[in-house]
Design a protein around this motif. Structure first.
Motif: not given
Length: 670
Positions: A483-485, A516-519, A454-457
């Motif tokens: 992980l995106y800042l 750029p993520t599908d989740q 699961t990506p993190v913003a």
């Protein structure tokens, strides 16, 4: 013959050399897992593999006792890397690196000192001799090996420490594969091929010196500013200036200026002043391209695609700081530590640095003679050359007219309310942007970690300019999840702040939508950034794109209310920094933070359907000193899960980031 850490690529090279060249017929290899390598069966010798943690004294004693016959020589190759800048080092990270290297070497020394060994060879690293950015723990561990070799020789025992540089091997899991190539090869130190390594090993073992540094060098690069000073005597012509290859640029005048560029501190000012104003930014971009290539280890700067984001090219937090230090030195202009992340492409960075040079009066806008700023003194030249922040032009670090100095003085003498009022007032001088203008002012996200979970913003705090980039937290997730800042608009030169909370929230929400993520990501906010994270998640949910959750890291809901005593005390704790740190503060960040405090003033969270976790850190010593009996436990007025962290308000993102990451991971998987 005993080889610790002997099941990898370096162990294979050593074992083949010992069998083929030294006639060894019995080898005992140790590794943490005890896995028998495929190549072991092909050696014309008896090979035994044993799982052994050499950092455990009892395990080493048992290992040596089990050898029948007793070992005649010891080669200590065991080691791990856990790189990071100094302020991210923790006792655990130090122990991780020191235990197998230093503790293991000492245990082997004590367990074998009465066996009459013919050789006791320690595979050390040039990091301990030359120094290497981001490897303070590794350098210390290998420095211990070098000292141990001298200690043994002084007591009549055989010993030799070989301070290797990086090896190029087929084993992509080796230590060298986990170290950024720029940190290994920068400053003239070249990689060792397997064939070269065997020849160097053979030559070293025929010498009686206790410590040797078997590394190939590029003497031309060893004369550059990134080279360790210990190599200076090896350079034929010791000059402060050295030529660098630079590709052609469209304009002959600009190309001539770039080719003539030197790496002396502040040298770019003179070179750029010789270029026509309309061509200066192009010339500057090519100068920066060469430094990007040098930091990333590209042989040909022309091969770098100008429009690619720096993070996609291979930058991490350490190499970003290295590039920033180079640019600060060559321009003698103060650049923010996060400048590479804030301006993540070559054109954007060149435009920003050019604007900074113009603002500083370092280069003329019309080709006239360049003024000489007050900061161009011998002292500031030396400071820039050392790779630290160049002083702000026309304003020495101790100048009482810097906003950060005034702010800290008011904070210390008058209190947090008055200091925050100063930031409020100064922020009125900033331009603002509306919802209609949000696209032009949005800051592209910076990916600090990569992975498939699961990506993190991540939305940072805005009050303290020293805690915006979650580098250490990102390291905990690298390989596990993206992980995106999401940096806030307005923190940097010539940027506007949002005109209200609605504009800020919509700007960030659209940035999250465009990831750029599908989740569906989880949105994480730290301190006052938690309020923004909640509002962004709420908007995304109401527009049909709910995130996976919201995580508030030590977020105090009362921080936005100027009459809340806990908010004022926390404000003080966030901003009360030691005097020697004040000079590192970015004036524009302090003022922009004041603008954000105005945007969120008296803001209250509204109900949201997004699951929420509040991670509560311990109060800092300053918080306890400010209000010994105060309720420092973070509170959130809406439904949420909660968990307590062992770190305090500041350490949760650096020293104790592993605990913070574990709490996030547990909640997401649970």
């Amino acid at each position: 013959m005993l080889i610790t850490g002997g099941t990898g690529a370096l162990g294979e090279s050593l074992a083949r050399y010992l069998v083929a060249e030294r006639g060894v017929r019995h080898l005992l290899l140790t590794g943490r897992g005890g896995r028998v390598p495929d190549w072991a069966g092909g050696l014309p010798a008896k090979v035994r593999v044993v799982a052994c943690d050499v950092s455990d004294r009892a395990a080493v004693d048992a290992l040596v006792t089990s050898c029948r016959p007793a070992p005649t020589a010891v080669f200590h190759l065991a080691g791990v890397v856990d790189d990071g800048v100094v302020d991210t080092m923790t006792p655990d990270r130090l122990a991780t690196v020191l235990a197998p290297k230093a503790d293991g070497a000492w245990h082997l020394h004590e367990a074998t000192k009465d066996l009459g060994l013919s050789a006791f060879v320690l595979y050390s690293s040039a990091a301990g001799v030359l120094g290497r950015p981001g490897q303070s723990n590794y350098a210390a561990a290998n420095g211990f090996l070098d000292a141990l070799a001298r200690h043994r020789v002084a007591h009549g025992l055989p010993a030799q420490a070989l301070a290797w540089g990086p090896w190029t091997t087929a084993d992509e899991e080796g230590m060298a594969a986990r170290v950024a190539p720029t940190r290994l090869g920068e400053g003239g130190v070249l990689s060792v091929t397997e064939g070269e390594g065997v020849r160097l090993l053979d030559a070293a073992m025929r010498l009686a010196e206790p410590v040797l540094v078997p590394i190939p060098l590029d003497l031309a690069a060893a004369g550059g500013p990134a080279a360790p000073s210990v190599l200076a005597d090896l350079v034929a012509q010791r000059a402060a200036r050295s030529e660098r290859y630079v590709p052609d640029v469209p304009n002959p005048g600009a190309a001539g200026a770039v080719r003539a560029a030197v790496q002396a501190p502040g040298a770019w000012r003179e070179r750029l002043a010789a270029v026509a104003a309309a061509e200066r930014e192009t010339a500057l971009a090519e100068l920066i391209r060469v430094e990007v290539a040098a930091v990333l280890g590209f042989a040909d700067p022309a091969s770098l695609p100008a429009e690619r984001a720096f993070t996609e090219l291979g930058f991490d937090s350490l190499t970003a700081v290295q590039l920033r230090n180079r640019l600060s030195a060559f321009t003698r202009v103060r650049l923010a530590p996060t400048v590479v992340m804030e301006f993540p492409t070559l054109p954007a960075l060149a435009a920003h640095v050019h604007a900074a040079l113009v603002d500083a009066g370092a280069v003329p806008q019309d080709g006239s003679e360049t003024p000489t700023p007050a900061a161009d003194s011998a002292d500031s030249t030396a400071e820039a050359h050392d790779g630290r922040d160049a002083p702000a032009p026309h304003s020495p670090p101790s100048s009482p007219f810097r906003f950060s100095v005034l702010y800290h003085r008011v904070l210390r003498d008058q209190g947090p309310l008055e200091a925050m009022g100063l930031r409020h007032l100064a922020s009125y001088a900033l331009p603002t942007f509306s919802e209609k203008e949000r696209t032009r002012h949005a800051v592209p996200p910076v990916r600090l970690a990569h992975g498939g979970g699961t990506p993190v913003a991540y939305i940072p705090d805005y009050l303290s300019p020293l805690h915006r980039e979650p580098t250490t937290l990102a390291e905990q997730f690298d390989g596990e999840r993206d992980l995106y800042l999401l940096e806030h608009p307005g923190f940097g030169t010539r940027r506007a702040v949002p005109d209200g909370m609605a504009t800020l929230v919509r700007t960030h929400a659209e940035t999250v939508r465009a990831l750029p993520t599908d989740q569906a990501p989880v949105i994480v906010g730290y301190c006052a950034g938690g309020a923004i994270a909640h509002a962004v998640a709420r908007r995304l949910a109401h527009t049909g794109h709910p995130p996976a959750g919201v995580i508030l890291i030590d977020s105090h809901a009362g921080l936005m209310r100027r009459n809340d005593p806990r908010g004022l005390a926390l404000m003080s704790a966030c901003a009360a920094l030691p005097d020697d740190v004040v000079d590192q503060l970015d004036d524009s960040s302090l003022v922009a933070g004041g603008g954000y405090a105005r945007v969120l003033e008296n803001w209250q969270p509204e109900p949201s359907p997004v699951p929420t976790l509040l991670l509560r850190g311990r109060p800092t010593p300053h918080m306890r000193q400010t209000a010994p009996d105060g309720d420092w436990q973070p509170h959130w007025p809406l439904p949420h899960d909660s968990a307590d962290l062992p770190g305090d308000h500041f350490s949760v993102l650096n020293r104790d980031a592993h605990s913070t990451a574990a709490a996030i991971r547990d909640w997401l998987t649970g």
